[in-house]
Structure formats: structure tokens, C-alpha cells
Design an enzyme around this catalytic site. Structure first.
Site, mmCIF file in Angstrom:
data_model
loop_
_atom_site.group_PDB
_atom_site.id
_atom_site.type_symbol
_atom_site.label_atom_id
_atom_site.label_comp_id
_atom_site.label_asym_id
_atom_site.label_seq_id
_atom_site.Cartn_x
_atom_site.Cartn_y
_atom_site.Cartn_z
ATOM 1 N N GLY A 1 3.207 -2.895 -1.069
ATOM 2 C CA GLY A 1 3.345 -2.853 0.387
ATOM 3 C C GLY A 1 3.646 -1.443 0.877
ATOM 4 O O GLY A 1 3.188 -0.443 0.307
ATOM 5 N N SER A 2 4.467 -1.344 1.919
ATOM 6 C CA SER A 2 4.625 -0.081 2.640
ATOM 7 C C SER A 2 5.340 1.022 1.866
ATOM 8 O O SER A 2 5.266 2.188 2.266
ATOM 9 C CB SER A 2 5.346 -0.326 3.965
ATOM 10 O OG SER A 2 4.529 -1.081 4.827
ATOM 11 N N THR A 3 6.054 0.701 0.795
ATOM 12 C CA THR A 3 6.618 1.796 -0.014
ATOM 13 C C THR A 3 5.505 2.660 -0.587
ATOM 14 O O THR A 3 5.726 3.843 -0.886
ATOM 15 C CB THR A 3 7.494 1.251 -1.166
ATOM 16 O OG1 THR A 3 6.756 0.250 -1.882
ATOM 17 C CG2 THR A 3 8.796 0.667 -0.649
ATOM 18 N N PHE A 4 4.293 2.080 -0.698
ATOM 19 C CA PHE A 4 3.178 2.853 -1.240
ATOM 20 C C PHE A 4 2.630 3.854 -0.227
ATOM 21 O O PHE A 4 1.828 4.717 -0.577
ATOM 22 C CB PHE A 4 2.056 1.919 -1.706
ATOM 23 C CG PHE A 4 1.080 2.584 -2.641
ATOM 24 C CD1 PHE A 4 1.445 2.883 -3.949
ATOM 25 C CD2 PHE A 4 -0.188 2.924 -2.211
ATOM 26 C CE1 PHE A 4 0.561 3.517 -4.795
ATOM 27 C CE2 PHE A 4 -1.082 3.549 -3.063
ATOM 28 C CZ PHE A 4 -0.708 3.849 -4.365
ATOM 29 N N LYS A 5 3.071 3.766 1.004
ATOM 30 C CA LYS A 5 2.669 4.764 1.997
ATOM 31 C C LYS A 5 3.173 6.153 1.613
ATOM 32 O O LYS A 5 2.664 7.163 2.122
ATOM 33 C CB LYS A 5 3.174 4.358 3.383
ATOM 34 C CG LYS A 5 2.457 3.117 3.931
ATOM 35 C CD LYS A 5 3.102 2.574 5.192
ATOM 36 C CE LYS A 5 2.367 1.326 5.680
ATOM 37 N NZ LYS A 5 3.025 0.653 6.811
#
Length: 590
Positions: free
Chosen positions: A308-312
Site C-alpha cells: 500500500g501507501s508505504t511503497f510511495k
């Protein structure tokens, strides 16, 4: 006539000479065997009539970063029966029943079996072994042995691992470093006659065992305890399936803590929790083993998930490094982005409106990161996947590390590229995510996450300092500096505000992702955070699987890292900066 006598005398002389030569050769052979080979054949003869009993070597201990013993040995006993020496079989059988708790049939089988030595039971408590010795029964041997003992029970169970009955590692660090921890067994050699009966006055010879080396690891008992308590607290509060927490030094890859609750008791690793059901019938044995394997599994390294958004963190770093985005670039968020025929939503359905890239990161805005991913293109995204080692395992010193589950490059279209950009449609492990994030914030150096630090002898002297691979300049220092700035603002003014600690500059990123199938409505809430923001000395990840009720990462995962850091930053000697930044009032994000 005289000729015939002469012939006979010659014949007798020849026979005499032949016999003399043969006797001389035999005498020479005897001298050779007795004088020159005497020692060799004496040893062979002794070996033929020596009974061997192993003396197990003490397994090396596992010590934490400060020398606290995490894995130790307890003295136990091995009880054996020697058939040829037993004088009162019934007395021996009765004693074995009473002291070892075995039934009469099993005891009789061991006592009456005709063998040089029959092992009755291993891992017998030393007090019981001493009582058995006190009986003084002929043919009963009690040898001291070692059993693995874990002083803190379930602490770091899925990291440390445990050993089997033969003292060999089964999972965890006990397996990885088995060659270092395992010693060399000794032997007790007893001289016997041809019937296997010990010779009076012959005594015993001992070949002393050599203990294994100790292993000192980077895991810190105190930090592990803080993290485990925090994980258990949020697991209970949110009725989650499980919680994993990793705390690591981003500069060198040393892991301070790795928690995976629920943990299990290392001193009783083959007992399943009361609430675990197994099949009955012919599949029961396999069902039990499957349940044990699940209990022993380390989700932080063995399981993959959609980050999810931690991969941003990845998308932002790659975009900055490749020059396709700057902090000042403007984006428009109407609550979704249409890619080909697909409408991909932002977590804020009403949209964020006009925002800079920095604001998009603070808001964890999906459309912003979709745009950055599309600007990068498939080739560049895969280039940075390779540069940041996300298509390979990290090389952590634990067994069973899983690899990334990723699309084949040729199968990635615009929709797949868009979803990859904000951490969906592929899977990685928590340790891969944390290792990538460490590289992004530490100045661009790829480190190998690890526990093993040094090998010590029994006197505490260093035998070997363990080395691990690293790669510098994976991304530039300028990109790393910018990423730390962005991620600090995510905590001070954005979706990560619940990780804010007064007096400390914290950087981080939140995430909320769904498990498959999406229809199950199961979520994974997570947060990655580091401190101090401008010179990271610790980086942590918290992953909460299937929390009930509110499931946003910024709401339930970020506070876990905050609570841990409030305790351990002073413990690590990391001082408050004295520069307090406002915690902000950003709306809830993933």
C-alpha cells in the site's frame, strides 16, 4: 649305492634349508608385528573391545547486543542400559518405571534387548539422573548431557528458533548459525572383554567435548520487550490476527527487534495453543504439523503482502532521482484518476484539489503518485526495482525468506503501472520494504539486514566479526536528503501525524491495504517511521493484519511506532532536538 646315499643327503639338506628359511621368515614377521606394529595392533585390539558413549558438547549460547543470554543450556542426563552387565533385571525394570515414568513393557524391552548399549531416555532432569545413579545398579549408565533452554520463553521466538532432541537447530537463528553454535562431541571409552563385560580395573578413557562458539546478535532484549508489549497491546485492542514490528539501524542493517505476535514458547515449541483445532482421523498427524509450521512462521520475512501507501516512498524516490518530479510540481486531485478504462480512486473521494508534490505526499494522495508512476514509465520503474534490490531477497540471516511477487515486465500496462505506483497489485515482505526505506533515508546505501554480529569463544573473546554486503550510491545523496524532508513533513503536517513526538523530528509514511480477495474486507494497516529525521539512527515498521473497527494505518499503526520511540529513543541516547514542529491538522489518510 653311494650315489643314491649322496642324493638322499642332498634332498634332506634342501628340505632343511627350506624349513629354516620359512622359520626365519616367520620369526622376522613376528618381530615386525610385535616390535614395529605392536602399538598399532594394540590400539586395534582395544578398539575392538571398547564401548563408546557420546559426551554431548555444550551448544554455543546466543547473546543479545549487551550480552544478555537469550539461548542457553541446561544440564540433563541420558540413561542407558548395558545388557551384558545387568545383574538384577527386575530391579532395573522397577527403577526405570519409578524414576522415568515409563511403563513396564517399554522398560523390559530396553533391559532385555541384547545390544552393547541401549539408550532408555534422553533429556532426563539432572535431579532424576542423580537419583538413578544413587541406586548403584549394575548395567545402568547415567551420562550428563545438555538441553537447550531459553530464559525468556516466547521472547523473539520466531527469530531465535529452537533445537530438536539432537541439539540441532530447527528454525530461526539456531538453524542459520548451526555450524557456529554446534560443538564437537566427546566420548567415554570403556574397555570390555569379548562378551561386552567391562574389565575390572580397566577404568574409562575420556575424549573431552569441545563446546560450540557463542553468537552475539544485534537484537536488544530491552528494545525487543518494548516492541513486543506494544504489539500485544494493539493486537488485543484491535482484535487483530497478528502484528509484526521490525526495528533496525538504517545505517548498517543491524536489527534491534523483530516481533511477530502471537509468539510461542521456545521451551515447549511442539505444543499448539488451546484455540488451534486440528483434524482427526488419518490426516491428523499432517494437520498437527501444518499447524505447528504456521505457529513457527515468521511473517516479517516469510510472508508477502501488498504494502500500500508505504511503497510511495519508492515511487517518490525514483521520481526525484529520475528527474520526472520536483517538490514544487503541481497536481490536481478530483478524488480519482482515470487510467485507460479504469477509474482509480483516492482515499479521499472528494479529492484534495490543487496540491504540490510535497502536499501530495503529506496527503498520501493516490492520483499524485499515479501521475509520477506514469511519468516514470514501465522501464524506469523496473530499473529502480532492480537498483533498489526489490526483485531479489534481502539476504537476511534467517531461513525461509520469501521473494517479491511481481508482474512480468512485458505484462505491465498503464493500469498495472498506476497501481504499482501506490503499492498495489504486487507483494513484498516487510523486511524488503524496510530495507528499501532504509536505503532511501540513509544517503543511498543498500544494506543487508541482519542479526549476527560476532562469534565469541567460551571466554568471551572475539573469534570472528561477521561481515555483510552493502552498496553505496544506489540513489544520490540529494534525493535521499529530499526524501527525508518529505517524510518528516508527512509526520509533522500530514497523514503520519499520530507518530509525532514532541522534541523529536520523526519521518515516516502510513499505509492501509486490502488483502485478497477484496470482497473479504480484510485490511492491513502499517507505518514506517525513522528518527531523527535528518540523521536516521533507527527505522521501524509496524504491520497490523486484519484489525477490527477503524483500520487506517495513520490511526492505529503510527501510534505504535510513536509509543515505542518514546521509550527507546532516550534509551539509544538519541537526544531531543529542542526544535519543536507543529503536529499539524491534516485529515485522515491511508
Amino acid at each position: 649305492m653311494s650315489g643314491e646315499k649322496t642324493y638322499n643327503r642332498k634332498k634332506v639338506l634342501l628340505v632343511f634349508l627350506i624349513c629354516a628359511v620359512m622359520l626365519l621368515g616367520l620369526a622376522g614377521r613376528l618381530v615386525y608385528l610385535m616390535v614395529f606394529k605392536g602399538e598399532y595392533y594394540t590400539e586395534k585390539a582395544e578398539t575392538l573391545h571398547e564401548r563408546e558413549r557420546d559426551i554431548k558438547a555444550a551448544r554455543g549460547r546466543i547473546l543479545d547486543a549487551n550480552g544478555v543470554i537469550l539461548a542457553d543450556n541446561r544440564t540433563v542426563c541420558t540413561v542407558s542400559a548395558i545388557h551384558s552387565q545387568i545383574e538384577d533385571p527386575e530391579a532395573v525394570i522397577a527403577m526405570l518405571q519409578k524414576e522415568l515414568g515409563i511403563d513396564e513393557a517399554a522398560a523390559r524391552k530396553r533391559v532385555e534387548k541384547v545390544s552393547s548399549i541401549e539408550r532408555v531416555k534422553t533429556n532426563v532432569d539432572k535431579a532424576i539422573g542423580d537419583r538413578i545413579r544413587a541406586y548403584g545398579l549394575a548395567g545402568v549408565k547415567v551420562d550428563e548431557d545438555y538441553k537447550r533452554y531459553y530464559p525468556f520463553g516466547s521472547l523473539a521466538s520466531k527469530v531465535l528458533g529452537f533445537t530438536g532432541g539432537d541439539n540441532q537447530g530447527i528454525i530461526g537463528l539456531e538453524v542459520t548459525y548451526d555450524d557456529i553454535l554446534t560443538g564437537i562431541n566427546g566420548q567415554i571409552l570403556t574397555l570390555t572383554d569379548a562378551r561386552g563385560i567391562e574389565l575390572d580395573g580397566a577404568g574409562e578413557r575420556r575424549v573431552e567435548p569441545v563446546p560450540g562458539y557463542d553468537l552475539q546478535i544485534s537484537l536488544d532484549y530491552n528494545i525487543q520487550m518494548y516492541a513486543q508489549q506494544a504489539a500485544l497491546k494493539v493486537m488485543e485492542e484491535k482484535q487483530a490476527e497478528r502484528v509484526s514490528i521490525i526495528l533496525m539501524n538504517p545505517q548498517n542493517g543491524e536489527i534491534y527487534a523483530m516481533v511477530n505476535v502471537p509468539e510461542f514458547d521456545l521451551n515447549d515449541p511442539f505444543t499448539l495453543p488451546f484455540d488451534v483445532s486440528v483434524e482427526n482421523g488419518e490426516n491428523r498427524e499432517q494437520s498437527i504439523q501444518d499447524a505447528l509450521n504456521r505457529m513457527w512462521r515468521n511473517p516479517a520475512i516469510n510472508d508477502t503482502y501488498e504494502p500500500g501507501s508505504t511503497f510511495k516512498i519508492f515511487t517518490a524516490a525514483a521520481g526525484l532521482e529520475e528527474g520526472v518530479v520536483t517538490l514544487e510540481d503541481r497536481f490536481q486531485c478530483g478524488g480519482y484518476r482515470v487510467v485507460e478504462d479504469r477509474r482509480i480512486h483516492c482515499h479521499k473521494r472528494s479529492g484534495h484539489g490543487s496540491e504540490s508534490f510535497l502536499e501530495g505526499a503529506q496527503n498520501s494522495c493516490n492520483p499524485v503518485f499515479i501521475d509520477v508512476g506514469l511519468r516514470l514509465g514501465v522501464d524506469n520503474v523496473y530499473k529502480y526495482f532492480e537498483k533498489m534490490n526489490l526483485l531479489e531477497k534481502t539476504g537476511i540471516d534467517l531461513p525461509g525468506e520469501a521473494a517479491t511477487i511481481m508482474h512480468k515486465k512485458e505484462n505491465v500496462g498503464l493500469v498495472e503501472l498506476a497501481t504499482i505506483s501506490f503499492g498495489q497489485s504486487f507483494q513484498i515482505t516487510p523486511i524488503q520494504l524496510l530495507t528499501m526505506a532504509s536505503m532511501v533515508v540513509n544517503g543511498g546505501t543498500q544494506v543487508t539486514p541482519h542479526f549476527g554480529v560476532r562469534v565469541l569463544d567460551e571466554n568471551g573473546q572475539i573469534v570472528e566479526t561477521l561481515q555483510y554486503e552493502s552498496e553505496e550510491n544506489v540513489i544520490s545523496k540529494e534525493t535521499s536528503d529530499t526524501m527525508r524532508y518529505i517524510l518528516e513533513h508527512v509526520v509533522s503536517d500530514g497523514s503520519g501525524k499520530n507518530a509525532y513526538i514532541e522534541g523529536y523530528a520523526i519521518g515516516g509514511k502510513t499505509a492501509t491495504s486490502q488483502t485478497l480477495p477484496r470482497s473479504a474486507n480484510r485490511y492491513i494497516s502499517s507505518f514506517v517511521g525513522f528518527a531523527p529525521a535528518q540523521d536516521p539512527q533507527i527505522i521501524g515498521a509496524c504491520i497490523i493484519t486484519d484489525p477490527k473497527g477503524i483500520y487506517y494505518g495513520g490511526t492505529i499503526a503510527a501510534p505504535v511506532i510513536r509509543d515505542i520511540y518514546e521509550n527507546i529513543l532516550p534509551y539509544l541516547g538519541i537526544q531531543k532536538s529542542g526544535e519543536e514542529s507543529a503536529s499539524g491538522t491534516a485529515g485522515e489518510a491511508n
